[in-house]
Design a protein around this motif. Sequence first.
Motif, PDB file in Angstrom:
ATOM      1  N   GLY A   1       9.473  16.955   0.307  1.00 29.29           N
ATOM      2  CA  GLY A   1      10.545  16.623  -0.632  1.00 29.29           C
ATOM      3  C   GLY A   1      10.035  15.986  -1.916  1.00 29.29           C
ATOM      4  O   GLY A   1      10.548  16.247  -3.004  1.00 29.29           O
ATOM      5  N   GLU A   2       8.990  15.143  -1.791  1.00 32.38           N
ATOM      6  CA  GLU A   2       8.527  14.431  -2.989  1.00 32.38           C
ATOM      7  C   GLU A   2       7.846  15.350  -3.993  1.00 32.38           C
ATOM      8  O   GLU A   2       7.757  15.027  -5.171  1.00 32.38           O
ATOM      9  N   ARG A   3       7.407  16.507  -3.534  1.00 34.70           N
ATOM     10  CA  ARG A   3       6.712  17.436  -4.436  1.00 34.70           C
ATOM     11  C   ARG A   3       7.633  17.848  -5.602  1.00 34.70           C
ATOM     12  O   ARG A   3       7.231  17.869  -6.753  1.00 34.70           O
TER      13      ARG A   3
ATOM     14  N   THR B   1       9.356   4.279   7.374  1.00 35.81           N
ATOM     15  CA  THR B   1       9.992   5.591   7.264  1.00 35.81           C
ATOM     16  C   THR B   1       9.271   6.318   6.128  1.00 35.81           C
ATOM     17  O   THR B   1       8.810   5.698   5.173  1.00 35.81           O
ATOM     18  N   GLU B   2       9.141   7.622   6.254  1.00 34.51           N
ATOM     19  CA  GLU B   2       8.383   8.411   5.269  1.00 34.51           C
ATOM     20  C   GLU B   2       9.251   9.580   4.818  1.00 34.51           C
ATOM     21  O   GLU B   2       8.865  10.752   4.945  1.00 34.51           O
ATOM     22  N   PHE B   3      10.411   9.267   4.262  1.00 34.25           N
ATOM     23  CA  PHE B   3      11.349  10.333   3.908  1.00 34.25           C
ATOM     24  C   PHE B   3      10.924  11.125   2.678  1.00 34.25           C
ATOM     25  O   PHE B   3      11.535  12.134   2.364  1.00 34.25           O
ATOM     26  N   GLY B   4       9.885  10.677   1.997  1.00 37.13           N
ATOM     27  CA  GLY B   4       9.349  11.497   0.900  1.00 37.13           C
ATOM     28  C   GLY B   4       8.747  12.788   1.417  1.00 37.13           C
ATOM     29  O   GLY B   4       8.565  13.754   0.671  1.00 37.13           O
ATOM     30  N   HIS B   5       8.460  12.790   2.727  1.00 37.09           N
ATOM     31  CA  HIS B   5       7.767  13.957   3.294  1.00 37.09           C
ATOM     32  C   HIS B   5       8.662  14.822   4.174  1.00 37.09           C
ATOM     33  O   HIS B   5       8.164  15.674   4.911  1.00 37.09           O
ATOM     34  N   ILE B   6       9.982  14.625   4.107  1.00 39.14           N
ATOM     35  CA  ILE B   6      10.848  15.572   4.816  1.00 39.14           C
ATOM     36  C   ILE B   6      10.711  16.933   4.123  1.00 39.14           C
ATOM     37  O   ILE B   6      10.453  17.000   2.911  1.00 39.14           O
TER      38      ILE B   6
ATOM     39  N   ALA C   1      -2.243   8.497   3.326  1.00 40.98           N
ATOM     40  CA  ALA C   1      -2.651   8.216   1.940  1.00 40.98           C
ATOM     41  C   ALA C   1      -2.292   9.441   1.102  1.00 40.98           C
ATOM     42  O   ALA C   1      -3.163  10.183   0.668  1.00 40.98           O
ATOM     43  N   ALA C   2      -0.990   9.640   0.861  1.00 38.60           N
ATOM     44  CA  ALA C   2      -0.564  10.858   0.173  1.00 38.60           C
ATOM     45  C   ALA C   2      -1.044  10.883  -1.279  1.00 38.60           C
ATOM     46  O   ALA C   2      -1.465  11.922  -1.772  1.00 38.60           O
ATOM     47  N   ASN C   3      -0.994   9.720  -1.946  1.00 36.93           N
ATOM     48  CA  ASN C   3      -1.304   9.714  -3.383  1.00 36.93           C
ATOM     49  C   ASN C   3      -2.463   8.803  -3.770  1.00 36.93           C
ATOM     50  O   ASN C   3      -2.618   8.440  -4.924  1.00 36.93           O
ATOM     51  N   VAL C   4      -3.260   8.419  -2.770  1.00 38.18           N
ATOM     52  CA  VAL C   4      -4.521   7.706  -3.033  1.00 38.18           C
ATOM     53  C   VAL C   4      -5.623   8.385  -2.218  1.00 38.18           C
ATOM     54  O   VAL C   4      -5.352   9.296  -1.433  1.00 38.18           O
TER      55      VAL C   4
ATOM     56  N   ILE D   1       7.813   9.919  -3.334  1.00 38.22           N
ATOM     57  CA  ILE D   1       9.091   9.267  -3.034  1.00 38.22           C
ATOM     58  C   ILE D   1       8.848   8.355  -1.839  1.00 38.22           C
ATOM     59  O   ILE D   1       8.379   8.808  -0.789  1.00 38.22           O
ATOM     60  N   GLY D   2       9.120   7.077  -2.027  1.00 33.59           N
ATOM     61  CA  GLY D   2       8.983   6.125  -0.933  1.00 33.59           C
ATOM     62  C   GLY D   2      10.351   5.829  -0.356  1.00 33.59           C
ATOM     63  O   GLY D   2      11.372   5.978  -1.032  1.00 33.59           O
ATOM     64  N   SER D   3      10.382   5.399   0.913  1.00 28.71           N
ATOM     65  CA  SER D   3      11.672   5.081   1.521  1.00 28.71           C
ATOM     66  C   SER D   3      11.584   3.799   2.339  1.00 28.71           C
ATOM     67  O   SER D   3      10.531   3.467   2.886  1.00 28.71           O
TER      68      SER D   3
ATOM     69  N   LEU E   1       1.861  -4.310   3.676  1.00 28.72           N
ATOM     70  CA  LEU E   1       3.010  -3.503   4.069  1.00 28.72           C
ATOM     71  C   LEU E   1       3.160  -2.312   3.127  1.00 28.72           C
ATOM     72  O   LEU E   1       2.559  -2.286   2.048  1.00 28.72           O
ATOM     73  N   ASN E   2       3.941  -1.346   3.541  1.00 25.96           N
ATOM     74  CA  ASN E   2       4.200  -0.165   2.729  1.00 25.96           C
ATOM     75  C   ASN E   2       4.911  -0.560   1.426  1.00 25.96           C
ATOM     76  O   ASN E   2       5.766  -1.444   1.422  1.00 25.96           O
ATOM     77  N   ASP E   3       4.586   0.139   0.345  1.00 26.58           N
ATOM     78  CA  ASP E   3       5.128  -0.253  -0.967  1.00 26.58           C
ATOM     79  C   ASP E   3       6.652  -0.131  -1.053  1.00 26.58           C
ATOM     80  O   ASP E   3       7.333  -1.003  -1.605  1.00 26.58           O
ATOM     81  N   ALA E   4       7.202   0.957  -0.498  1.00 23.47           N
ATOM     82  CA  ALA E   4       8.661   1.134  -0.571  1.00 23.47           C
ATOM     83  C   ALA E   4       9.362   0.121   0.335  1.00 23.47           C
ATOM     84  O   ALA E   4      10.437  -0.391  -0.007  1.00 23.47           O
TER      85      ALA E   4
ATOM     86  N   PHE F   1       0.865  -1.186   0.000  1.00 20.59           N
ATOM     87  CA  PHE F   1       0.000   0.000   0.000  1.00 20.59           C
ATOM     88  C   PHE F   1       0.901   1.236   0.000  1.00 20.59           C
ATOM     89  O   PHE F   1       1.921   1.250   0.714  1.00 20.59           O
ATOM     90  N   PRO F   2       0.533   2.275  -0.778  1.00 22.45           N
ATOM     91  CA  PRO F   2       1.405   3.458  -0.844  1.00 22.45           C
ATOM     92  C   PRO F   2       1.190   4.435   0.315  1.00 22.45           C
ATOM     93  O   PRO F   2       0.896   5.617   0.109  1.00 22.45           O
ATOM     94  N   GLY F   3       1.331   3.970   1.527  1.00 21.67           N
ATOM     95  CA  GLY F   3       1.177   4.814   2.709  1.00 21.67           C
ATOM     96  C   GLY F   3       1.653   4.036   3.918  1.00 21.67           C
ATOM     97  O   GLY F   3       2.026   2.863   3.806  1.00 21.67           O
ATOM     98  N   VAL F   4       1.631   4.689   5.084  1.00 21.02           N
ATOM     99  CA  VAL F   4       2.049   4.017   6.320  1.00 21.02           C
ATOM    100  C   VAL F   4       1.069   2.886   6.636  1.00 21.02           C
ATOM    101  O   VAL F   4      -0.141   3.095   6.668  1.00 21.02           O
TER     102      VAL F   4
HETATM  103  C1  BGC Z   1       3.866   7.797   0.730  1.00 26.44           C
HETATM  104  C2  BGC Z   1       4.702   6.602   1.085  1.00 26.44           C
HETATM  105  C3  BGC Z   1       4.906   5.755  -0.165  1.00 26.44           C
HETATM  106  C4  BGC Z   1       5.475   6.596  -1.289  1.00 26.44           C
HETATM  107  C5  BGC Z   1       5.619   5.815  -2.576  1.00 26.44           C
HETATM  108  C6  BGC Z   1       4.552   8.571  -0.390  1.00 26.44           C
HETATM  109  O1  BGC Z   1       3.797   9.693  -0.723  1.00 26.44           O
HETATM  110  O2  BGC Z   1       3.714   8.655   1.844  1.00 26.44           O
HETATM  111  O3  BGC Z   1       4.092   5.841   2.086  1.00 26.44           O
HETATM  112  O4  BGC Z   1       5.773   4.710   0.142  1.00 26.44           O
HETATM  113  O5  BGC Z   1       4.671   7.724  -1.536  1.00 26.44           O
HETATM  114  O6  BGC Z   1       4.394   5.339  -3.035  1.00 26.44           O
END
Ligand code: BGC
Length: 252
Positions: free
Chosen positions: A161-163, A149-154, A76-79, A135-137, A103-106, A64-67
Motif C-alpha cells: 500500500g505504501e508504494r 502494526t504494519e498497515f503500510g504493507h497491506i 527495515a523497509a526504508n533504511v 506509511i506507518g501505522s 519503539l516503532n516511529d509510527a 525506528f522506522p521498522g518493527v
Molecule cells: C515501515 C514501518 C514504519 C513506516 C514509517 C514502513 O515502511 O515498515 O515500520 O513505521 O514505514 O516510517
Amino acid sequence: MQGFGVDIGGSGIKGCLVDLEHGRLIGERVRIETPQPSLPDPVYGVVARIVDSFGWTGRVGVTFPGVMKHGVAHTAANVDKSWIGTDVDAGLDALIPGTVETLNDADAAGIAEMRYGAGRDRAGVVLMLTFGTGIGSALFVDGHLVPNTEFGHIQVDGEDGERQGAAAAREREDLSYPEWARRVDRYLDVLEAGLWPDLIIVGGGVSKKAHKWVPLLSTRTPVVPAQLQNDAGIVGAALAAHERPERERPDG
Ligand code: BGC
C-alpha cells in the motif's frame, strides 16, 4: 516534567528535549542528516551526539522506522537492510548506557497524538497513519497501543500500500493533491475492508496540507489531521521512555 526523544528517519535524525506536561518541544530540535548508507553503527553515533549536545542524562526514547520488538529491529523497509535482526537497544546502550527505550516511529507518533493531540480522550478503536517515505501505522484500543502494526504493507492492487499511497509517491510522481488523494482513498478502502476503526488520524508532513486532500476522501471512518505534525515522533518517544519502566533484558 521533561523527557528526551530522538526520531530516526531515512533522511534525518532529529532529537529534542520535550515538555511532557504539554507535549511540546522545549527549544529548537537538532536535526542531523542520516548517514548514508544508513547502517546501525553510524546511526547510533548520531543519536548519541544529539543526546550529548543537550547534556541530557535521563531516559531517552528512540524511534525506528521498522518493527521493534524488545529492542530488536525486525524489518527495515526504508533504511539499510542490515538493521534486520539487530539489537538496537544493545547498540545504543553501549553509547548512552542504561537509558534507552526504542519503539516503532509510527507507534511513537500515535502515542503523542493520543495523549496530547487529535486522539486525546478518544476511546474505541483509533488508527493513526503517518504518510512519509512509507506509511506507518499505530492502532489504539481504548487508548492502549497494539504495537507494531504494519498497515503500510497491506497489499493494494498487487503491491505494498505504501508504494502508491505514501507521501513520497506524490513527490516522486509529481502528483497533484487530488490525484494523490485518490490513491490514499483506494488504500483506505482496502484497509477498511479489514478494520473498522472509529477514527483515523493522518500524520506526517502532508498533514499540514490536510485541507487539500482529507476532504476528498470517501472513507466511512472519520479522518482528522494529526496535531503535533513533525514533532509527534520525538514527543511520543520521550513519553514512552518516561512512562515505561526500564526493561529487563531477556538474557537477564
Ligand atoms: C515501515 C514501518 C514504519 C513506516 C514509517 C514502513 O515502511 O515498515 O515500520 O513505521 O514505514 O516510517
